[in-house]
Enzyme design. Structure first.
Site, mmCIF file in Angstrom:
data_model
loop_
_atom_site.group_PDB
_atom_site.id
_atom_site.type_symbol
_atom_site.label_atom_id
_atom_site.label_comp_id
_atom_site.label_asym_id
_atom_site.label_seq_id
_atom_site.Cartn_x
_atom_site.Cartn_y
_atom_site.Cartn_z
ATOM 1 N N HIS A 156 -5.630 -9.867 8.617
ATOM 2 C CA HIS A 156 -4.303 -9.095 8.425
ATOM 3 C C HIS A 156 -3.041 -9.870 8.647
ATOM 4 O O HIS A 156 -2.980 -10.316 9.972
ATOM 5 C CB HIS A 156 -4.286 -7.883 8.928
ATOM 6 C CG HIS A 156 -3.104 -7.183 9.019
ATOM 7 N ND1 HIS A 156 -2.847 -5.912 8.090
ATOM 8 C CD2 HIS A 156 -1.892 -7.015 9.815
ATOM 9 C CE1 HIS A 156 -1.673 -5.389 8.202
ATOM 10 N NE2 HIS A 156 -1.138 -6.081 9.277
ATOM 11 N N ASP A 160 -3.709 -8.432 3.367
ATOM 12 C CA ASP A 160 -5.160 -8.532 3.886
ATOM 13 C C ASP A 160 -5.819 -9.719 3.027
ATOM 14 O O ASP A 160 -5.659 -9.357 1.830
ATOM 15 C CB ASP A 160 -5.915 -7.400 3.856
ATOM 16 C CG ASP A 160 -5.215 -6.208 4.775
ATOM 17 O OD1 ASP A 160 -4.590 -6.800 5.598
ATOM 18 O OD2 ASP A 160 -5.699 -5.177 4.468
ATOM 19 N N ARG A 192 0.880 -1.020 -0.055
ATOM 20 C CA ARG A 192 -0.038 0.085 -0.042
ATOM 21 C C ARG A 192 0.788 1.216 -0.239
ATOM 22 O O ARG A 192 1.684 1.521 1.040
ATOM 23 C CB ARG A 192 -0.888 0.073 1.309
ATOM 24 C CG ARG A 192 -1.861 1.241 1.538
ATOM 25 C CD ARG A 192 -2.535 1.266 2.780
ATOM 26 N NE ARG A 192 -3.183 -0.172 2.752
ATOM 27 C CZ ARG A 192 -3.722 -0.373 4.100
ATOM 28 N NH1 ARG A 192 -3.437 0.232 5.204
ATOM 29 N NH2 ARG A 192 -4.530 -1.758 3.984
ATOM 30 N N GLU A 251 -7.590 -7.893 13.536
ATOM 31 C CA GLU A 251 -7.925 -7.922 12.262
ATOM 32 C C GLU A 251 -7.801 -9.327 12.116
ATOM 33 O O GLU A 251 -6.691 -9.792 11.549
ATOM 34 C CB GLU A 251 -7.393 -7.110 11.188
ATOM 35 C CG GLU A 251 -7.738 -5.668 11.685
ATOM 36 C CD GLU A 251 -7.047 -4.564 10.758
ATOM 37 O OE1 GLU A 251 -7.128 -3.455 10.765
ATOM 38 O OE2 GLU A 251 -6.054 -5.012 9.945
ATOM 39 N N HIS A 283 1.628 -2.087 5.534
ATOM 40 C CA HIS A 283 1.490 -2.562 4.252
ATOM 41 C C HIS A 283 2.497 -1.821 3.298
ATOM 42 O O HIS A 283 2.915 -2.173 2.442
ATOM 43 C CB HIS A 283 0.017 -1.924 3.642
ATOM 44 C CG HIS A 283 -1.087 -3.028 4.402
ATOM 45 N ND1 HIS A 283 -1.393 -4.139 3.514
ATOM 46 C CD2 HIS A 283 -1.919 -3.187 5.293
ATOM 47 C CE1 HIS A 283 -2.217 -4.991 4.218
ATOM 48 N NE2 HIS A 283 -2.588 -4.265 5.290
#
Length: 222
Positions: free
Chosen positions: A204, A143, A91, A201, A136
């Protein structure tokens, strides 16, 4: 001569539309092409409700080390009639900045009912759902979920991806036995091949001994 010219045009097109990744990064499709994907941040089905800055194309990129580990996970799942499905991998920092601007715009509550129905948006930073940095961006956080190849449907994990709430916590008790088993299946196989989970999460994971632990990259996804 015509064949040489045609090849030159083909090579030029590949060069034009494929960026040169930083050393140590790979396109997942080049390492593990059978892994499925649904890059939510390229489109509008995400908590921002819009295409996120830096996601120019729905393409998965990770550190090469992470991609090779994901291939091992995928190879084992395929033998069980299952497959990984990735929602997000590398990301860009500009995307993280976009999330921050969104979180600081309290009147923008377009996606509240779907992603954070019980939370006040102004508290997303304080509660740790949004931050100024993301693992990320270091290239080795993923994810993901698991898909049943017979039905081509995601296994029921008891809560949707990117939901801001306790139901997303890995060991949340308010889900069914089967949903817990599905979460543990994902957790177990990711741990087996070198990924560490994030308890808040279920989707993740980050590669242990990631190659760029202190570097936050910002090249676009294309």
């Amino acid at each position: 001569m015509k064949k040489i010219f045609t090849f030159f045009l083909y090579w030029s097109a590949l060069t034009l539309f494929t960026q040169e990744l930083p050393k140590g990064f790979s396109y997942i499709k080049d390492v593990a092409p059978s892994i499925q994907k649904e890059l939510r941040y390229c489109y509008t089905n995400n908590f921002v409700g819009a295409s996120v800055e830096g996601y120019e194309e729905p393409i998965l990129i990770t550190s090469t080390k992470a991609a090779l580990a994901l291939k091992k996970v995928q190879d084992k799942l395929i033998k069980k009639g299952l497959s990984l499905k990735i929602f997000d991998a590398y990301r860009p920092q500009r995307a993280v900045n976009h999330f921050g601007r969104w979180a600081r715009t309290p009147k923008d509550t377009l996606t509240k009912q779907q992603f954070y129905p019980k939370l006040n948006k102004r508290n997303l930073f304080k509660l740790g759902y949004i931050s100024s940095r993301s693992g990320h961006s270091r290239g080795s956080s993923i994810d993901l979920t698991i898909v049943d190849l017979k039905t081509n449907k995601e296994l029921d994990m008891g809560g949707p991806y990117d939901f801001f709430g306790k139901v997303s916590h890995v060991f949340y008790k308010g889900i069914t036995k089967k949903q817990k088993e599905n979460r543990m299946l994902l957790r177990k196989i990711m741990l087996e091949f070198g990924f560490k989970p994030y308890s808040y999460e279920w989707w993740h994971f980050t590669l242990r001994n990631e190659p760029f632990p202190k570097t936050y990259f910002d090249f676009p996804i294309k």
